[in-house]
Design a protein around this motif. Structure first.
Motif, short mmCIF file in Angstrom:
data_model
loop_
_atom_site.label_atom_id
_atom_site.label_comp_id
_atom_site.label_asym_id
_atom_site.label_seq_id
_atom_site.Cartn_x
_atom_site.Cartn_y
_atom_site.Cartn_z
N ARG A 1 0.84 -1.21 0.00
CA ARG A 1 0.00 0.00 0.00
C ARG A 1 0.87 1.26 0.00
O ARG A 1 0.55 2.25 -0.67
CB ARG A 1 -0.93 -0.01 1.23
N ASP A 2 1.98 1.22 0.73
CA ASP A 2 2.90 2.36 0.74
C ASP A 2 3.51 2.57 -0.65
O ASP A 2 3.63 3.69 -1.12
CB ASP A 2 4.00 2.11 1.78
N LEU A 3 3.90 1.45 -1.31
CA LEU A 3 4.44 1.56 -2.66
C LEU A 3 3.40 2.12 -3.62
O LEU A 3 3.73 2.88 -4.55
CB LEU A 3 4.92 0.17 -3.13
N ARG B 1 3.27 5.77 -4.50
CA ARG B 1 4.26 6.36 -5.42
C ARG B 1 4.23 5.74 -6.82
O ARG B 1 4.80 6.28 -7.74
CB ARG B 1 5.67 6.21 -4.83
N HIS B 2 3.59 4.58 -6.94
CA HIS B 2 3.52 3.87 -8.22
C HIS B 2 2.10 3.35 -8.43
O HIS B 2 1.36 3.13 -7.46
CB HIS B 2 4.49 2.67 -8.23
N GLN B 3 1.75 3.14 -9.69
CA GLN B 3 0.50 2.46 -9.97
C GLN B 3 0.72 0.96 -9.76
O GLN B 3 1.56 0.35 -10.41
CB GLN B 3 0.04 2.70 -11.42
N ASP C 1 -6.92 -3.71 0.35
CA ASP C 1 -7.92 -2.66 0.14
C ASP C 1 -9.03 -2.86 1.17
O ASP C 1 -10.11 -3.38 0.86
CB ASP C 1 -8.47 -2.77 -1.29
N PRO C 2 -8.79 -2.46 2.43
CA PRO C 2 -9.75 -2.74 3.50
C PRO C 2 -11.16 -2.25 3.24
O PRO C 2 -12.13 -2.94 3.60
CB PRO C 2 -9.13 -2.04 4.71
#
Length: 278
Positions: free
Chosen positions: A246-248, A251-253, A268-269
């Motif tokens: 989720r952190d990545l 910054r990226h798709q 994706d809670p």
């Protein structure tokens, strides 16, 4: 013989032999001590120059360090073998001397023994020089591995530490070697073969993340596609990896394919970005 023994103050030939052996041993030890001290100073150009020698070795290229280290190791092993052979011959000659009765033959063997002892001392000096140089090279390489890792490995180490909840603090990629190893905060190292399957997959994922971020720092961030990479993780590993994904995604798709509802819920809670493909 009796006159010679009387002149040197020895009661019999055995006493003369013992005195001669003791004198020869003292001379050899004295010579060796001086040569070893001179050799240590000679390596660094003087006792005060050792730190400068270490600094010079540290700045050399890893490939050159490896080549020099390999050559020094070979020379040390060769010198050790030669020294062992010389010591073996010395022992054989000393045994032969004890059996000799003729004073002339005894003198000749003593001269040969002295020559071999000088040869052994010279080999010991060369061994000491190569051993000190090899130690410096090993310390320089070890420091390089700890402090000058590629950006990809440093970024991957940060992710790996998060994935393992701080159990492993470093990833080490030795120069010139395609393998990697991991280290705990206490310095305990393990190869990839010694890791469990789950930890090895965490390491693989961390390296992938490091490559993604390093590429993005020099070019445009590209979409990242993942296909059920959490399927072999236990619940704790999967939860930590999901946080990193989720952190990545900030910054990226990131496009993640999965057939497991629990994985979709981890990533994706609220379900706002989850698509079910029929």
């Amino acid at each position: 013989m009796a006159q010679h023994l009387s002149a040197v103050g020895c009661a019999d030939p055995d006493a003369l032999r013992r005195r001669d052996a003791a004198a020869a041993e003292r001379r050899a030890l004295s010579i060796r001590a001086r040569e070893l001290r001179a050799g240590l100073a000679g390596i660094a150009g003087g006792a005060d120059a050792v730190p400068a020698l270490v600094a010079e070795a540290r700045d050399r290229e890893p490939a050159a360090l490896e080549a020099t280290e390999f050559e020094a190791q070979a020379q040390v092993e060769q010198l050790e073998a030669e020294e062992g052979e010389a010591l073996h011959r010395i022992g054989a000659l000393e045994a032969r001397i004890r059996q000799l009765e003729a004073a002339e033959e005894l003198g000749e063997r003593r001269q040969e023994l002295a020559a071999l002892e000088g040869q052994a001392a010279a080999i010991a000096h060369q061994w000491a020089v190569r051993a000190v140089a090899l130690k410096l090279l090993e310390e320089t390489r070890s420091r390089y591995e700890r402090e000058r890792q590629p950006d990809v490995v440093r970024a991957a180490a940060s992710h790996f530490e998060r994935f393992t909840a701080g159990r492993y603090a470093r990833i080490v990629a030795p120069p010139g070697d395609a393998s990697v190893r991991v280290e705990t905060e206490g310095g305990e190292g393990r190869t990839t073969e010694e890791l469990s399957r789950g930890t090895a997959e965490q390491l693989y994922l961390a390296l992938r993340f490091g490559l993604i971020e390093e590429f993005a720092s020099h070019a445009e961030p590209l979409p990242v596609i993942m296909d059920d990479i959490l399927v072999n993780f236990d619940a704790e590993r999967a939860a930590r990896a999901a946080v990193a994904i989720r952190d990545l995604a900030g910054r990226h798709q990131v496009i993640y394919f999965t057939c497991h509802p629990w994985t979709a819920e981890l990533l994706d809670p609220d379900g706002a970005r989850t698509l079910a493909l029929g």
